[in-house]
Design a protein around this motif. Structure first.
Motif, PDB file in Angstrom:
ATOM      1  N   VAL A 158      38.969  17.458  81.035  1.00  0.00           N
ATOM      2  CA  VAL A 158      38.857  18.527  80.043  1.00  0.00           C
ATOM      3  C   VAL A 158      38.614  19.874  80.748  1.00  0.00           C
ATOM      4  CG1 VAL A 158      37.570  19.344  78.029  1.00  0.00           C
ATOM      5  CG2 VAL A 158      38.096  16.933  78.273  1.00  0.00           C
ATOM      6  N   THR A 191      34.052  19.653  74.052  1.00  0.00           N
ATOM      7  CA  THR A 191      34.807  20.670  73.317  1.00  0.00           C
ATOM      8  C   THR A 191      33.909  21.387  72.311  1.00  0.00           C
ATOM      9  OG1 THR A 191      36.740  19.255  73.527  1.00  0.00           O
ATOM     10  CG2 THR A 191      36.911  21.072  71.975  1.00  0.00           C
ATOM     11  N   THR A 240      36.977   9.603  74.362  1.00  0.00           N
ATOM     12  CA  THR A 240      37.223  10.591  73.319  1.00  0.00           C
ATOM     13  C   THR A 240      35.918  11.219  72.839  1.00  0.00           C
ATOM     14  OG1 THR A 240      39.131   9.291  72.653  1.00  0.00           O
ATOM     15  CG2 THR A 240      38.392  10.972  71.106  1.00  0.00           C
ATOM     16  N   ILE A 246      42.385  19.827  70.370  1.00  0.00           N
ATOM     17  CA  ILE A 246      42.970  18.736  71.142  1.00  0.00           C
ATOM     18  C   ILE A 246      44.481  18.672  70.913  1.00  0.00           C
ATOM     19  CG2 ILE A 246      43.093  16.206  71.269  1.00  0.00           C
ATOM     20  CD1 ILE A 246      40.005  16.206  70.927  1.00  0.00           C
ATOM     21  N   ALA A 289      34.889  13.795  75.353  1.00  0.00           N
ATOM     22  CA  ALA A 289      35.757  14.969  75.255  1.00  0.00           C
ATOM     23  C   ALA A 289      35.390  15.808  74.031  1.00  0.00           C
ATOM     24  CB  ALA A 289      37.212  14.535  75.190  1.00  0.00           C
ATOM     25  N   PRO A 333      40.944  20.780  76.266  1.00  0.00           N
ATOM     26  CA  PRO A 333      40.788  19.713  75.276  1.00  0.00           C
ATOM     27  C   PRO A 333      42.087  18.944  75.045  1.00  0.00           C
ATOM     28  CG  PRO A 333      39.845  21.761  74.468  1.00  0.00           C
ATOM     29  CD  PRO A 333      40.559  22.089  75.734  1.00  0.00           C
ATOM     30  N   THR A 370      42.696  15.414  76.194  1.00  0.00           N
ATOM     31  CA  THR A 370      42.174  14.280  75.431  1.00  0.00           C
ATOM     32  C   THR A 370      43.283  13.549  74.683  1.00  0.00           C
ATOM     33  OG1 THR A 370      40.289  15.720  75.038  1.00  0.00           O
ATOM     34  CG2 THR A 370      40.291  13.631  73.879  1.00  0.00           C
ATOM     35  N   PHE A 371      44.190  14.326  74.111  1.00  0.00           N
ATOM     36  CA  PHE A 371      45.290  13.717  73.370  1.00  0.00           C
ATOM     37  C   PHE A 371      46.080  12.761  74.254  1.00  0.00           C
ATOM     38  CE2 PHE A 371      49.789  13.630  72.264  1.00  0.00           C
ATOM     39  CZ  PHE A 371      49.756  13.268  70.932  1.00  0.00           C
TER      40      PHE A 371
END
Lengths: 145, 519
Positions: free
Chosen positions: B131, B366, B359, B291, B362, B136, B139-140
């Motif tokens: 990250v 974020t 997740t 994200i 993250a 961010p 993360t996806f």
């Protein structure tokens, strides 16, 4: 029909008292078989290292043979010497559940155990194996003092 | 030949470290720097090879290698990770376990053991690195890689159990080395043995890198962040002594304590993350927006959306190890007559590790606002070096995660420090076993062979704690990904064996031949 009693041993003197009581009971009943059981406390949900897992099968065999040698066989000998029909069972699992399962599988009429030797903190949190058994068993349970 | 060469490299590193420690013992700070310098020089060429970009692009070929493989396995097995997800849960619960096998390694235990090797710093520090560099949006890609990776894990763990060695004394050894050599033989293909040897070499390096140095390094960063700066080699020595006591001295009590505490720490970590998310529930929608937006635009990070994608995929692979082959070693001790059942169970691992825990980390980072954003443009501000997003207090890695949690729960960094140290420790113990299995595969079983590997392993803890994050993380990644190169190559040949198992098992499950024991 042969009456079957399940006796749970714990490897201590307390278990011996349960055995003695069951033997006495068997004498009174007449046609009676005693299933001598020793449960090795084990849970499928515990955490182990990879190394322990790799040798688990071997350890299990060792645990079973040690239990047979030290606890079950002497008990069986004692009972057969006294002319009581008997069978030994060693199993892994939760003590209360396993003893109850054994009694169900063998159509036993009664389970005989000694008052639990566990004490203190653990007992307060989780309750003893004996009280769990009394609460969950599907056949009458005799708790020997 | 190759083996000799690697051995030489290994020993020269060890020798270099020893020389360094004698020459610079008086000047403590210089020792850390020296270790770092030597280490970076020695590992540089290997790292460059693994992370070489496609010509004319900045895209490392290794990232594509992992993702393409995970996608192929996903399609080849018809989205096995979704179709058999429910069945996997039932297997872990023990619904299909034979009561006569009580006392043997259960599906739950095999999964828990494998998880304790993967859940750890990858989820805390690795995600922060992803990250921090990729924004961010990383993360996806991390979640996507986690979902696809479930199929890779399924493939390797099924094979791991199917081709494990069961010795007459009742112990088992399994892993990619065994399925490579035995599986290739079964298919009549040449080269299985060679692949197994190459894999073992990389597995040893992976054990020393990601499974050891990275852990020691981040544990030190965490401890010194709390008690104040002090030389890394001190942490290294302490860790090395404790690990040595456990893996060589067989001091079970330490390992036992860790086993109990680590799952508890995992739950505590996820719980704390959940609390932070609940308290900041109004920002969750925004964070997911970041994200998704970042995944395709990069939101001003270095390298744009490709940068986010590379970071996401890289850190996911590092965290859940899908396709790497390590899990195949951990899962292979389970008691089952159906190897594929462990494959199903293992596909839960990337889900728990990456899709859930990573997740969470993250999202917390974020939401915390640690990443500095220009309010006027909505784009992230880069740090001075221009290679990562500027953060409050200039944190990166585990320090960034710690600061993010600390901004909501002020005392949590202390808990996190304990968690990081314990995670690092349990990951080291797990990897010392994976590395050992590879080592004994190469050099044969025996007390001397075991002791030599375990000693080297402990020395690397000290090097890892003393070196700085950059070279350590590069080497750790490179070594672990090198395992994936060999492992996935072999999996392409062996996947039809898994398909056969899958067909047979599904048919028997549908016909009712495979029965539940619990109702």
């Amino acid at each position: 029909m042969t009456t079957k009693l399940v006796v749970g041993l714990d490897g201590h003197e307390t278990g011996e008292r349960a055995l003695a009581y069951a033997q006495n009971l068997a004498g009174l009943i007449g046609d009676c078989e005693i299933l001598v059981a020793y449960i090795i406390e084990w849970s499928p949900y515990s955490f182990q290292t990879a190394e322990e897992n790799a040798v688990r099968h071997k350890r299990r065999e060792e645990e079973i043979s040690t239990a047979k040698e030290r606890i079950i066989n002497p008990a069986i000998k004692k009972l057969s010497d006294a002319g009581v029909k008997t069978e030994g069972i060693v199993r892994h699992g939760d003590v209360a559940t396993a003893l109850n399962d054994i009694s169900k599988e063998n159509n036993a009429q009664q389970i005989v155990v000694a008052r639990s030797s566990a004490g203190g903190f653990t007992k307060r949190i989780f309750g003893s194996a004996t009280s769990n058994l009394v609460m969950s068993a599907s056949v009458p349970v005799t708790v020997v003092a | 030949m190759a083996m000799k060469k690697i051995q030489t490299i290994l020993f020269s590193q060890v020798a270099a470290a020893t020389v360094a420690s004698t020459a610079y013992a008086q000047e403590v700070m210089t020792l850390d720097q020296k270790v770092n310098e030597v280490f970076a020089t020695v590992t540089g060429p290997f790292v460059n090879l693994i992370f070489a970009p496609f010509p004319g692009t900045t895209f490392p070929w290794i990232v594509l290698w992992l993702v393409v493989a995970a996608s192929i396995f996903t399609l080849y097995f018809g989205f096995v990770q979704f179709r058999f997800f429910g069945h996997a849960i039932k297997l872990v619960k023990g619904d299909y376990s034979d009561p006569n096998d009580a006392g043997e390694v259960s599906h739950f235990q095999a999964l828990a053991t494998a998880l304790s090797g993967t859940v750890g710093l990858g989820n805390i520090a690795g995600v922060a690195v992803a990250v921090g560099i990729g924004g961010p949006g990383a993360t996806f890609w991390m979640i996507l890689a986690g979902l696809l990776g479930m199929a890779s894990k399924f493939t390797e763990c099924t094979l791991g159990v199917k081709y494990r060695n069961e010795y007459p004394d009742g112990t088992v050894s399994g892993g990619p080395m065994y399925y490579m050599s035995k599986g290739f033989d079964e298919l009549g293909l040449p080269g299985g043995k060679i692949l197994a040897i190459v894999f073992s070499i990389f597995c040893i390096l992976g054990a020393l890198g990601g499974g050891n140095m990275f852990q020691a390094n981040q544990a030190h960063a965490q401890i010194s962040g709390i008690v104040g700066d002090y030389p890394g080699w001190i942490t290294g020595v302490v860790f090395a002594v404790i690990v040595f006591a456990v893996i060589v001295g067989g001091i079970k009590s330490i390992a036992n304590v860790t086993e109990k505490v680590v799952p508890f720490m995992g739950v505590l970590y996820v719980g704390a993350a959940l609390i932070i998310l609940i308290v900041n529930y109004d920002k969750i929608g925004w964070a997911f927006g970041q994200i998704f937006e970042g995944a395709f635009t990069g939101l001003g990070i270095a390298g744009g959306f490709v940068g986010a994608l590379i970071q996401g995929f890289k850190r996911a692979a590092f965290s859940n190890e899908a396709g790497v082959g390590s899990a195949a070693i951990a899962h292979s001790a389970v008691r089952t007559n159906e190897p594929i059942t462990e494959g199903f169970v293992s596909l839960l691992e990337p889900l728990i590790d990456t899709v859930v825990i990573c997740t969470m980390t993250a999202l917390v980072i974020t939401i915390s606002g640690q990443l500095i954003m220009d309010p006027a443009t909505g784009q992230f501000v880069l740090n001075e070096a221009g290679n990562a997003i500027a953060t409050v207090g200039d944190n990166s890695g585990v320090a960034l995660t710690s600061a993010a949690f600390g901004s909501s729960i002020s005392w949590f960094p202390y808990v996190l420090a304990v968690a990081v140290v314990l995670f690092a420790f349990s990951t080291m113990i797990s990897w010392s076993y994976y590395g050992l299995k590879a080592w004994t595969y190469l050099f044969g079983e025996g007390k001397m062979q075991e002791l030599s590997f375990k000693t080297i392993f402990c020395i690397f803890i000290i090097i890892g704690a003393a070196a700085s994050l950059g070279p350590v993380i590069d080497f750790s990644d490179a070594a672990i990904f090198a395992m994936a190169v060999v492992n996935i190559f072999a999996l392409y040949f062996l996947m039809k064996l898994v398909k056969k198992e899958l067909k047979s098992y599904s048919a028997r499950l549908a016909s009712g031949e495979i029965k539940k024991f619990k109702h």
